[in-house]
Each structure stands twice: as structure tokens, then as C-alpha cells.
Design a protein around this motif. Structure first.
Motif, short mmCIF file in Angstrom:
data_model
loop_
_atom_site.label_atom_id
_atom_site.label_comp_id
_atom_site.label_asym_id
_atom_site.label_seq_id
_atom_site.Cartn_x
_atom_site.Cartn_y
_atom_site.Cartn_z
N ALA A 297 0.83 -1.20 0.00
CA ALA A 297 0.00 0.00 0.00
C ALA A 297 0.86 1.25 0.00
CB ALA A 297 -0.93 -0.01 1.20
N GLY A 298 1.84 1.33 0.90
CA GLY A 298 2.68 2.52 0.99
C GLY A 298 3.50 2.75 -0.25
N GLY A 299 4.08 1.68 -0.78
CA GLY A 299 4.90 1.82 -1.98
C GLY A 299 4.12 2.33 -3.16
N ARG A 300 2.91 1.84 -3.32
CA ARG A 300 2.07 2.26 -4.45
C ARG A 300 1.55 3.69 -4.24
NH1 ARG A 300 -1.09 -2.76 -6.90
NH2 ARG A 300 -2.65 -1.15 -7.37
N GLU A 301 1.05 3.98 -3.03
CA GLU A 301 0.35 5.25 -2.82
C GLU A 301 1.31 6.43 -2.70
OE1 GLU A 301 -2.09 4.60 0.62
OE2 GLU A 301 -3.26 3.01 -0.36
N ILE A 302 2.48 6.25 -2.09
CA ILE A 302 3.40 7.37 -1.90
C ILE A 302 4.26 7.59 -3.14
CG2 ILE A 302 5.27 8.32 -0.51
CD1 ILE A 302 4.25 6.59 1.83
N TRP A 303 5.01 6.56 -3.54
CA TRP A 303 5.98 6.72 -4.62
C TRP A 303 5.47 6.24 -5.98
CZ3 TRP A 303 7.30 4.72 0.18
CH2 TRP A 303 8.20 5.46 0.94
N GLY A 304 4.58 5.26 -5.98
CA GLY A 304 4.15 4.66 -7.24
C GLY A 304 4.90 3.39 -7.59
N PHE A 305 5.45 2.69 -6.58
CA PHE A 305 6.08 1.40 -6.86
C PHE A 305 5.05 0.44 -7.45
CE2 PHE A 305 9.31 2.85 -3.86
CZ PHE A 305 10.48 2.32 -4.41
N PRO A 306 5.43 -0.33 -8.48
CA PRO A 306 4.49 -1.25 -9.13
C PRO A 306 4.38 -2.57 -8.36
CG PRO A 306 6.60 -1.36 -10.25
CD PRO A 306 6.74 -0.31 -9.18
N LEU B 6 9.88 5.74 -11.18
CA LEU B 6 8.65 4.96 -11.06
C LEU B 6 7.55 5.64 -11.85
CD1 LEU B 6 8.90 4.70 -7.19
CD2 LEU B 6 9.28 2.77 -8.74
N LEU B 7 6.64 4.86 -12.39
CA LEU B 7 5.46 5.40 -13.06
C LEU B 7 4.28 5.27 -12.10
CD1 LEU B 7 4.07 6.60 -15.49
CD2 LEU B 7 3.87 4.29 -16.46
N LYS B 8 3.84 6.41 -11.55
CA LYS B 8 2.79 6.42 -10.52
C LYS B 8 1.46 6.77 -11.16
CE LYS B 8 1.46 8.67 -6.17
NZ LYS B 8 1.87 9.61 -5.11
N VAL B 9 0.46 5.91 -10.95
CA VAL B 9 -0.89 6.15 -11.45
C VAL B 9 -1.87 5.98 -10.29
CG1 VAL B 9 -2.70 5.44 -13.05
CG2 VAL B 9 -0.29 5.31 -13.76
N ILE B 10 -2.65 7.02 -10.00
CA ILE B 10 -3.71 6.99 -8.99
C ILE B 10 -5.01 7.35 -9.69
CG2 ILE B 10 -4.60 7.95 -6.85
CD1 ILE B 10 -2.12 6.31 -6.39
N PRO B 11 -6.04 6.50 -9.64
CA PRO B 11 -7.27 6.79 -10.38
C PRO B 11 -8.17 7.79 -9.68
CG PRO B 11 -7.44 4.69 -9.26
CD PRO B 11 -6.04 5.16 -9.03
N HIS B 12 -8.98 8.46 -10.49
CA HIS B 12 -10.06 9.32 -10.00
C HIS B 12 -11.25 8.43 -9.62
CE1 HIS B 12 -12.18 12.99 -9.37
NE2 HIS B 12 -11.39 13.74 -10.13
N VAL B 13 -12.27 9.01 -9.01
CA VAL B 13 -13.42 8.22 -8.61
C VAL B 13 -14.21 7.69 -9.81
CG1 VAL B 13 -13.69 9.30 -6.37
CG2 VAL B 13 -14.79 10.32 -8.36
N ASP B 14 -14.01 8.28 -10.99
CA ASP B 14 -14.70 7.78 -12.18
C ASP B 14 -13.85 6.77 -12.95
OD1 ASP B 14 -12.74 9.34 -13.34
OD2 ASP B 14 -14.12 10.70 -14.38
N GLY B 15 -12.70 6.41 -12.39
CA GLY B 15 -11.85 5.42 -13.03
C GLY B 15 -10.80 6.00 -13.95
N SER B 16 -10.86 7.28 -14.26
CA SER B 16 -9.82 7.92 -15.07
C SER B 16 -8.61 8.22 -14.18
CB SER B 16 -10.36 9.21 -15.70
OG SER B 16 -10.72 10.15 -14.70
#
Length: 259
Positions: A107-116, A171-181
Motif C-alpha cells: 500500500a505505501g509503496g504504491r500510494e506514496i511513490w508509485g512502486f508497481p 517509477l510510473l505512478k498512477v492513482i485513479p479518480h473516482v470515475d476510473g480515469s
């Protein structure tokens, strides 16, 4: 909860009991087993995000034991790191895939830095008397096996420490919006800080990767193993910075460089 309390305490999910504390994170006796190999250059170009480009046709396959990690505890991970060159010509490393066995650092790796990071079952151990063995299972399926002669030849500690500390990591960090974009789509850069290498060795190495629909490490196939090394180090995983924003107004790819 009052609005002021939410703003003050919101740094991770779930707000009332975060999966991890605030960064940075300190790692003691972190153990790396890295097999470097040549792969298909077309396959590399297909996964390295612009404005980065592959630096040759190498991949570093890593098995990492983290027995003492502040905030994250004791866990293991495994995956692929690709040598790259940024838009300014600087050499760095791009983390392409990582599988581990602990919810907090996923969770931390993905949410903070964008670790895959994805859930898997990696292991790093001594097999028999003379072999360093790394394995990765996804579900019930073995998808990676690496072996190396245990502590065959020492490496220069200062050189390995400098490489860990000086190399920028991407790292390539992607966090989605509530509509999935995509709400966030960024190339993140980070460094390892306060690095001390306690041991470093090289030796004969081998690596076998198996195809899997949801853990496609074999999509970067092993053409030839060129080296293997084993490191033990203390280090701090520092906070990151945005190097490139893919959602900003269209322009020629250019990395953001801190002055």
C-alpha cells in the motif's frame, strides 16, 4: 471527524488506522540478490515510459530480504529493474515490476511513490551449503528462480555504496479518480539516502522465468545472464519528487530537475 482533523491527519488509507506510518523509512541489513541479464530490446522499449529510454538491453532481476524495516516490519520482495537514460542524458534505474508478501509496503509503496507492487510469495535463502537461492511464486505457480554461488568473490564496498546512493530511481505512478480515469499520472524520481554497504559479493548466476498472465516477468525474456551479485546494506528510502507530469498540458517530454 471535523474537517480540520481530517486535513491534519490525512496521509494514508484508512484514515482511522493507516496501513503504514509517514515516510521516510529506514532499512537495516537489507539483503539484495541481483541477476543481471540481456533481454529483447523491443520488449524493453515497449515497457520503459518516455521520456526515459532503455540503457542498452539489460534487466536486473532482484530478490530482496528486508528483515528490519521501520514501519513495514519483516518482508521480502522480488521483481525487475531496468537501467535507463533520462531526457538530460543521466543514467538511472526504472522499477518495472515488484512482487512482495506484506500489505503495508504494498500500500505505501504504491500510494506514496508509485512502486508497481503486487502480492506474491518471494523467498531468499541459502540452498544447501553453497548456493544463494531466490524464488518467486504467484499463487501456486513458480514464476522466477535465481541462483548464485554464495560469496564467491568480494566486490568493492565503496563502489557498491556509491552506486546505491548516487543512482536516481524512477517509477510510473498512477492513482485513479473516482470515475476510473487517471487523477495522478506521474514519473516519480527518488534516491536512497544514508547508505552503508556491509557486504558485497559476485559469483556465477542463473535465472529462469516462467510465463504467467498476471505476473508477466517472462515478457522480458532471459537471453543471456551477464552477472550476479549479493549485497547487504543499511539505507533510507527517501521521499520522492515528480520528474514528469503526464497529465500536464502537452509539451515535448522534459524531466523536471531540481536546482
Amino acid at each position: 471527524m471535523k474537517i480540520e482533523d481530517i486535513r491534519r491527519n490525512a496521509f494514508a488509507m484508512p484514515v482511522h488506522s493507516p496501513s503504514y506510518p509517514r515516510p521516510p523509512f529506514r532499512f537495516l541489513q537489507r539483503e539484495y540478490f541481483i541477476v543481471s541479464y540481456e533481454t529483447d530490446p523491443d520488449a524493453l522499449r515497449a515497457v520503459v515510459p518516455e521520456p526515459l529510454t532503455p540503457d542498452g538491453n539489460l534487466v536486473h532481476y532482484e530478490f530482496i530480504r528486508m528483515p528490519d524495516s521501520s514501519g513495514f516490519g519483516n518482508y521480502t520482495e522480488s521483481g525487475q529493474v531496468i537501467p535507463v537514460v533520462d531526457a538530460e542524458g543521466r543514467k538511472g534505474s526504472y522499477t518495472h515490476a515488484m512482487y512482495l508478501d506484506d500489505e503495508g509496503p504494498i500500500a505505501g509503496g504504491r500510494e506514496i511513490w508509485g512502486f508497481p507492487k503486487k502480492l506474491g510469495s518471494p523467498r531468499l535463502s541459502i540452498d544447501g551449503h553453497d548456493t544463494l537461492l531466490g524464488t518467486l511464486d504467484y499463487g501456486s505457480q513458480r514464476i522466477a528462480t535465481g541462483t548464485m554461488g554464495f560469496k564467491f568473490r568480494p566486490l568493492d564496498l565503496a563502489s557498491e555504496q556509491k552506486a546505491l546512493a548516487d543512482t536516481p530511481n524512477y517509477l510510473l505512478k498512477v492513482i485513479p479518480h473516482v470515475d476510473g480515469s487517471a487523477r495522478i499520472c506521474e514519473l516519480v524520481r527518488f534516491h536512497l539516502r544514508d547508505v552503508t554497504v556491509h557486504g558485497a559479493w559476485q559469483g556465477p548466476g542463473a535465472l529462469e522465468l516462467h510465463a504467467h498472465a498476471l505476473a508477466p516477468v517472462a515478457d522480458l525474456p532471459v537471453r543471456r545472464v551477464v552477472g550476479a551479485k549479493h549485497l547487504i546494506a543499511d539505507l533510507t528510502l527517501d521521499i520522492g519528487e515528480v520528474a514528469f507530469d503526464y497529465l500536464a498540458p502537452a509539451e515535448a517530454p522534459k524531466l523536471v530537475v531540481n536546482q
